[in-house]
Design an enzyme around this catalytic site. Structure first.
Site, PDB file in Angstrom:
ATOM      1  N   CYS A 207       0.824  -1.225   0.000  1.00 26.79           N
ATOM      2  CA  CYS A 207       0.000   0.000   0.000  1.00 26.79           C
ATOM      3  C   CYS A 207       0.854   1.270   0.000  1.00 26.79           C
ATOM      4  O   CYS A 207       1.433   1.588  -1.031  1.00 26.79           O
ATOM      5  CB  CYS A 207      -1.016  -0.058   1.128  1.00 26.79           C
ATOM      6  SG  CYS A 207      -2.508   0.849   0.707  1.00 26.79           S
TER       7      CYS A 207
ATOM      8  N   HIS B 108      -3.899  -5.076   0.576  1.00 23.44           N
ATOM      9  CA  HIS B 108      -3.361  -5.495   1.878  1.00 23.44           C
ATOM     10  C   HIS B 108      -3.369  -7.004   2.017  1.00 23.44           C
ATOM     11  O   HIS B 108      -4.262  -7.577   2.654  1.00 23.44           O
ATOM     12  CB  HIS B 108      -4.149  -4.838   3.012  1.00 23.44           C
ATOM     13  CG  HIS B 108      -3.868  -3.402   3.141  1.00 23.44           C
ATOM     14  ND1 HIS B 108      -2.882  -2.907   3.957  1.00 23.44           N
ATOM     15  CD2 HIS B 108      -4.374  -2.339   2.481  1.00 23.44           C
ATOM     16  CE1 HIS B 108      -2.818  -1.597   3.834  1.00 23.44           C
ATOM     17  NE2 HIS B 108      -3.717  -1.228   2.932  1.00 23.44           N
TER      18      HIS B 108
ATOM     19  N   GLU C  36      -1.496  -8.659   3.907  1.00 27.44           N
ATOM     20  CA  GLU C  36      -1.099  -9.028   5.279  1.00 27.44           C
ATOM     21  C   GLU C  36      -2.304  -9.291   6.175  1.00 27.44           C
ATOM     22  O   GLU C  36      -2.176  -9.918   7.224  1.00 27.44           O
ATOM     23  CB  GLU C  36      -0.239  -7.909   5.888  1.00 27.44           C
ATOM     24  CG  GLU C  36      -0.958  -6.736   6.497  1.00 27.44           C
ATOM     25  CD  GLU C  36      -1.599  -5.785   5.492  1.00 27.44           C
ATOM     26  OE1 GLU C  36      -1.365  -5.962   4.263  1.00 27.44           O
ATOM     27  OE2 GLU C  36      -2.337  -4.873   5.919  1.00 27.44           O
TER      28      GLU C  36
HETATM   29  N1  LIG Z   1      -2.235   6.635   2.462  1.00 32.28           N
HETATM   30  C1  LIG Z   1      -2.139   5.949   1.190  1.00 32.28           C
HETATM   31  C2  LIG Z   1      -1.894   4.468   1.422  1.00 32.28           C
HETATM   32  C3  LIG Z   1      -3.083   3.784   2.042  1.00 32.28           C
HETATM   33  C4  LIG Z   1      -2.703   2.733   3.063  1.00 32.28           C
HETATM   34  O1  LIG Z   1      -1.562   2.318   3.189  1.00 32.28           O
HETATM   35  N2  LIG Z   1      -3.696   2.351   3.866  1.00 32.28           N
HETATM   36  C5  LIG Z   1      -3.437   1.499   4.998  1.00 32.28           C
HETATM   37  C6  LIG Z   1      -4.271   1.893   6.199  1.00 32.28           C
HETATM   38  C7  LIG Z   1      -3.823   1.269   7.495  1.00 32.28           C
HETATM   39  C8  LIG Z   1      -3.252  -0.152   7.369  1.00 32.28           C
HETATM   40  O2  LIG Z   1      -4.000  -1.116   7.096  1.00 32.28           O
HETATM   41  O3  LIG Z   1      -2.021  -0.295   7.539  1.00 32.28           O
HETATM   42  C9  LIG Z   1      -3.402   6.128   0.367  1.00 32.28           C
HETATM   43  O4  LIG Z   1      -4.428   6.548   0.942  1.00 32.28           O
HETATM   44  O5  LIG Z   1      -3.346   5.840  -0.855  1.00 32.28           O
END
Ligand SMILES: N[C@@H](CCC(=O)NCCCC(=O)O)C(=O)O
Length: 259
Positions: free
Chosen positions: A113, A221, A223
């Site tokens: 992400c 995600h 994970e």
């Molecule tokens: N801020 C960026 C990346 C989005 C992101 O990494 N979300 C994860 C949220 C929390 C987590 O599950 O770790 C965007 O908005 O594109």
């Protein structure tokens, strides 16, 4: 088998009652420990106090996590606006140098992400914000629900690039992924292969061209409850195997130098 080689996970930072904290999501830690079967270690976002080369001598892989914060736009030549917020400058200062150092070493690198977006920026690509506002775009943002299994549940399909790294890991041409992002890759860095796209064309996975080891990024995600997701198991096992290979080679090199 090398027991538990170390995988570094850079932290995020946040303020609470005027104090700065460094943080790391548990789901990333569990995926590295339970599925990749490596030992996760948080790297605090104190780049100004770190010798990254000396730091990386202790690790055999790096996982770049997601985060609500966004890469500060000047890092990819754009002008910051309210639509690009929130920022985490401490994280940017660490991760943008760390990714470069990891790639130069040929150490296994898994970017998720925000980490996927950081990889693109480090290699010369750009990002766009509030992607859902674009003509014909899906809404890739996180769903406003309390149930985490829904929030991180499958939302849209991705078309997987034939003959690529992701197809090699998953053994299929499409799959369903979750989606929790407002930003996305605008210009893909020249050194990255596009490994998958959403139905609206948004890039969902990349790999590093000519990488010496596992060097892969996903916009979604994998994970989240990784042990229960067959696609995630394949990705994190591939990452863990690459980390163990890196560890074995590092030990052999050390023995060769000592002999
Ligand atoms: N801020 C960026 C990346 C989005 C992101 O990494 N979300 C994860 C949220 C929390 C987590 O599950 O770790 C965007 O908005 O594109």
């Amino acid at each position: 088998m090398i027991r538990h080689p170390l995988v570094g996970l850079p932290s995020d930072t946040y303020e609470n009652s005027h104090l700065l904290f460094h943080s790391l999501g548990d789901k990333y830690v569990r995926a590295v420990s339970d599925v990749a079967q490596c030992l996760p270690v948080m790297i605090p976002a104190i780049a100004e106090a770190m010798d990254l080369s000396a730091l990386l001598d202790h690790f055999d892989g790096i996982l770049m996590t997601g985060a609500v914060s966004n890469v500060h736009p000047p890092h990819y030549g754009s002008t910051p606006t309210a639509d690009h917020e929130p920022y985490d400058h401490h994280r940017d200062q660490l991760t943008l140098k760390l990714i470069r150092a990891v790639l130069d070493r040929g150490m296994p690198l898994f970017c998720i992400c925000r980490g996927f977006q950081e990889l693109n920026v480090v290699m010369g690509g750009t990002l766009e914000t509030e992607v859902q506002r674009g003509e014909g775009r899906l809404d890739h943002r996180s769903r406003k629900v309390e149930d985490m299994d829904v929030k991180y549940g499958p939302v849209h399909p991705i078309a997987i690039t034939p003959g690529g790294v992701l197809e090699g890991m998953l053994g299929k041409s499409e799959t369903l992924v979750n989606s929790l992002h407002r930003q996305a890759i605008a210009k893909v860095a020249p050194g990255l292969n596009v490994e998958a796209r959403a139905p609206d064309g948004i890039i969902e996975a990349v790999s590093v061209k000519g990488a010496k080891a596992f060097a892969f990024g996903a916009q979604w995600h994998p994970e989240y409850k990784a042990a229960n997701n067959p696609d995630s198991v394949k990705m994190f096992k591939a990452f863990g195997d690459a980390v163990r290979l890196h560890a074995a080679r590092r030990v052999n090199d050390k023995l060769a130098r000592a002999s």
